[in-house]
Design a protein around this motif. Sequence first.
Motif, PDB file in Angstrom:
ATOM      1  N   ASP A 186     -22.446   5.129  34.456  1.00  0.00           N
ATOM      2  CA  ASP A 186     -21.165   5.386  33.789  1.00  0.00           C
ATOM      3  C   ASP A 186     -21.372   6.144  32.479  1.00  0.00           C
ATOM      4  OD1 ASP A 186     -22.362   2.984  32.872  1.00  0.00           O
ATOM      5  OD2 ASP A 186     -20.466   2.283  32.047  1.00  0.00           O
ATOM      6  N   ILE A 239     -23.731   8.375  32.028  1.00  0.00           N
ATOM      7  CA  ILE A 239     -24.012   9.767  32.392  1.00  0.00           C
ATOM      8  C   ILE A 239     -22.709  10.553  32.398  1.00  0.00           C
ATOM      9  CG2 ILE A 239     -24.754  11.297  34.267  1.00  0.00           C
ATOM     10  CD1 ILE A 239     -26.869   9.151  34.941  1.00  0.00           C
ATOM     11  N   GLY A 240     -21.675   9.965  32.955  1.00  0.00           N
ATOM     12  CA  GLY A 240     -20.367  10.614  32.966  1.00  0.00           C
ATOM     13  C   GLY A 240     -19.819  10.838  31.572  1.00  0.00           C
ATOM     14  N   ARG A 241     -19.980   9.868  30.710  1.00  0.00           N
ATOM     15  CA  ARG A 241     -19.487   9.988  29.332  1.00  0.00           C
ATOM     16  C   ARG A 241     -20.238  11.077  28.575  1.00  0.00           C
ATOM     17  NH1 ARG A 241     -19.121   3.766  27.377  1.00  0.00           N
ATOM     18  NH2 ARG A 241     -17.954   4.648  25.657  1.00  0.00           N
ATOM     19  N   ALA A 244     -21.925  13.617  29.951  1.00  0.00           N
ATOM     20  CA  ALA A 244     -21.603  14.906  30.570  1.00  0.00           C
ATOM     21  C   ALA A 244     -20.261  15.430  30.063  1.00  0.00           C
ATOM     22  CB  ALA A 244     -21.587  14.769  32.089  1.00  0.00           C
ATOM     23  N   GLU A 245     -19.288  14.552  29.967  1.00  0.00           N
ATOM     24  CA  GLU A 245     -17.974  14.963  29.468  1.00  0.00           C
ATOM     25  C   GLU A 245     -18.074  15.441  28.018  1.00  0.00           C
ATOM     26  OE1 GLU A 245     -13.560  13.067  28.730  1.00  0.00           O
ATOM     27  OE2 GLU A 245     -14.800  12.239  30.331  1.00  0.00           O
ATOM     28  N   PRO A 287     -21.988  16.128  35.559  1.00  0.00           N
ATOM     29  CA  PRO A 287     -22.962  15.037  35.512  1.00  0.00           C
ATOM     30  C   PRO A 287     -24.235  15.337  36.305  1.00  0.00           C
ATOM     31  CG  PRO A 287     -20.773  14.147  35.827  1.00  0.00           C
ATOM     32  CD  PRO A 287     -20.657  15.642  35.936  1.00  0.00           C
TER      33      PRO A 287
END
Length: 63
Positions: free
Chosen positions: A39, A41-43, A45-46, A52
């Motif tokens: 989770d 990684i998504g944050r 990446a954003e 991601p």
Amino acid sequence: MRAFRKQVGMTQEQLAASAGLHVTYVNEIERGKRNVAIDNIGRIAEALNVAPALLLSSAEPDL
């Protein structure tokens, strides 16, 4: 992750704040001392405005 962060001109502190993470966590991920949760990684990446999947590959950003 470090290469992508530097490409966009962010400090670890800025990335951590943008992703809602602690700067120590970001630092330890970059140094290979911590495993990053999926989770987060998504944050990250954003915050870096990248897919991601790019953070999971060994690819370096085009500089």
